[in-house]
Design an enzyme around this catalytic site. Structure first.
Site, PDB file in Angstrom:
ATOM      1  CD  GLU A  94      27.450 -18.415  18.513  1.00 38.45           C
ATOM      2  OE1 GLU A  94      27.058 -17.834  19.557  1.00 38.45           O
ATOM      3  OE2 GLU A  94      27.250 -17.969  17.370  1.00 38.45           O
TER       4      GLU A  94
ATOM      5  CD  GLU B 273      26.884 -16.568  12.221  1.00 39.52           C
ATOM      6  OE1 GLU B 273      26.009 -15.974  12.864  1.00 39.52           O
ATOM      7  OE2 GLU B 273      28.103 -16.345  12.350  1.00 39.52           O
TER       8      GLU B 273
END
Length: 570
Positions: A450, A455
């Site tokens: 990932e 974020e």
């Protein structure tokens, strides 16, 4: 006038003269061809986005790499494969180095010094050298000016030798054996073959029932007698602190070619010398109370009966050409482009509290943006973790999550999006990528890999994060870095990007390159690099979850995550 303005681009006629000088080695008979142009390059720093390391290998004498104004600094080129290097040309801008070391390496870890000086003259230095390796590095120790270090071009000349110093990967796909192997819910099918599959997300491990003892071993049959010159071990945390590398002609009588009692685990690249058909790693002391486990056990050399592995993806050039984009120029109220995006529906993961709808929460605004809206909205018949605000286990929030799987996947490139994030207690907007094998092979996370480009969690209003997740580092232990923006993340549109190739990833916000992942550093300190395969894009505006925590009394909803564009270059 500032120093930045004083150190502007060369006049065009001077740049042309420099370019002409750089394109021809000073001794055509002694130097091989130019092999560094447009190769992947990394550096300790860049003064700003206009002076990226890629400018030093682009063949353009009017562009340059420039570091920040401090010592020491470095710049490193990945030639892509082993080469015999015979000349290096350093074309300095006025901000040159007085002291530096030029080195070459086969693996990016162990270095051979090619040249060292404390009296470098600046200008254009043409350096005859002799060395073989894949990586060429310039370690810069002392500046000649008050500025940083700046190179118009860093050129490497030589001859590619077609592989790892003439070595061939001999162990790929070959038959293996081991003292024991594990096959249970904690490590399903962790057979010896998994150490020879060139898949860094699969591993061999000794059995949990009778293999957590000393000694423990794994061997490979190379198919025929081979001359072995290198062994690469990528250990799981269950590694050997003491072990031997052994060879055998008959799989019975073994000869030691390497031993250690002080292994630190992670990735070890061992230069060895031996001849045999069988090669064995024989562990005699474990690092912990578990057994032995290897993600990869690779044997290089000549001879044997090698099986040719599938080719690795080609590296991109940066900034590259646009290969995919969504500019979000659809009419107001229309949903995402179905040829590019698939909505993921249902409750989220990680104890998130939203229900992702079938594009009810994803709409174009008619001004060139796509809006992912998180709002308080009950979804009857759904089930989510209990919402502390309402006390209900029925999903109390709705939002949107979109991905490009089945419509666009890719390996390597520059990925960027211009986003204005949502931000309030309990919000978790993200722009990220997941390995396509999550769907292709139903491989579980985090074995897919990932790549989190951005974020943001609302409880940290001025901060964003970029993080990698893989089997050996994931969740709260992921490999990443925060960036303090100095202002609320939601106060403006910002461009979040990553440049990704086979040797590094560099993350940036508005051109500020704040976090670089070097593959060799990652493999020798945290665990395998699992990013040499196709990934797809994901955008989502989550509510709640383990990291941001749930909404509270001060949470303000609805909240919009607004995307101006998403682009991919290769």
């Amino acid at each position: 006038m500032s120093g930045r303005l004083q150190r502007g681009r060369l006049p065009l006629f001077v740049a042309a003269m420099v370019a002409a000088a750089l394109l021809v080695p000073t001794s055509a008979s002694a130097a091989g061809p130019l092999i560094s142009q447009n190769r992947p390059v990394t550096a300790s720093s860049s003064e700003n986005a206009a002076f990226a390391a890629t400018a030093a290998v682009d063949g353009d004498a009017g562009t340059r790499w420039s570091s920040t104004f401090s010592d020491p600094q470095w710049i490193q080129i990945d030639l892509g494969s082993s080469a015999r290097v015979d000349q290096v040309v350093l074309a300095w801008e006025a901000a040159s180095a007085r002291a530096y070391t030029l080195s070459i390496s086969a693996d990016g870890t162990s270095w051979q010094e090619l040249r060292r000086t404390t009296t470098a003259p600046g200008g254009t230095e043409t350096l005859p050298v002799t060395g073989t390796g894949r990586y060429v590095r310039l370690d810069l120790a002392q500046r000649a000016t008050q500025w940083g270090y700046s190179l118009w071009e860093f050129q490497v000349f030589g001859t590619r030798d077609g592989g790892n110093g003439g070595e061939t990967l001999l162990s790929y796909g070959r038959t293996g054996a081991a003292s024991t192997f594990q096959d249970d819910p904690n490590c399903s099918g962790c057979t010896p073959a998994k150490a020879f599959d060139r898949d860094p997300a699969t591993r061999w491990a000794t059995s949990a029932t009778n293999g957590w003892v000393d000694p423990g071993w794994i061997s490979v049959d190379l198919g025929a007698t081979a001359t072995i010159s290198k062994v690469v071990l990528q250990w799981d945390p269950a590694f050997a602190t003491a072990y031997r590398i052994e060879v055998s002609d008959n799989n019975s009588s073994w000869r030691e070619i390497y031993s250690t009692t002080t292994s630190r685990g992670f990735k070890e690249t061992l230069t060895v010398s031996g001849t045999g058909r069988y090669v064995r790693t024989y562990g005699t002391a474990r690092s912990n109370g578990y057994g032995y486990s290897l993600w990869e056990f690779q044997v290089y050399g000549t001879g044997g009966a090698p099986i040719t592995p599938p080719p690795l993806p080609p590296n991109p050039s940066f900034p590259g050409r646009l290969v995919w984009a969504d500019e979000f120029n659809a009419p107001a109220g229309s949903g995402p482009d179905a040829s590019k995006w698939t909505p993921e529906t249902g409750p989220g993961v990680n104890n998130e509290l939203q229900y992702y709808t079938n594009n009810n929460n994803a709409r174009h605004d008619g001004n060139g943006n796509l809006v992912l809206q998180a709002r308080r909205e009950v979804t009857p018949g759904s089930a989510c973790p209990v919402d502390p605000v309402s006390g209900s286990g029925t999903c109390q929030y709705t939002s949107a999550r979109l991905n490009t799987y089945g419509k666009f996947t890719f390996t390597y490139g520059r990925v960027e999006a211009r986003i204005k994030v949502s931000s309030t207690q309990g919000l978790w907007p993200a722009f990220w990528m997941l390995g396509a094998d999550f769907f292709d092979q139903r491989r579980p996370w985090p074995y897919t890999g990932e790549i989190d480009i951005m974020e943001h969690v609302g409880k940290e209003p001025n901060r964003v994060y970029s993080t990698l997740h893989a089997p050996a580092y994931f969740g709260a232990g992921g490999y990443g870095s925060p960036l303090e923006l100095g202002a609320p993340a939601s106060s403006a549109f910002r461009t979040f990007a990553v440049e990704w190739d086979s040797s590094h990833m560099t993350f940036s916000v508005d051109g500020n390159r704040f976090f670089t992942v070097d593959r060799n550093v990652l493999e020798t300190t945290r665990g395998p690099w699992v990013y040499d395969h196709p990934f797809f894009l994901i955008i989502n505006n989550a509510v709640g979850g383990d990291w941001p925590g749930p909404p509270g009394a001060g949470t303000q909803l609805p909240q919009d995550m607004v995307l101006d564009y998403v682009r991919v270059y290769q």
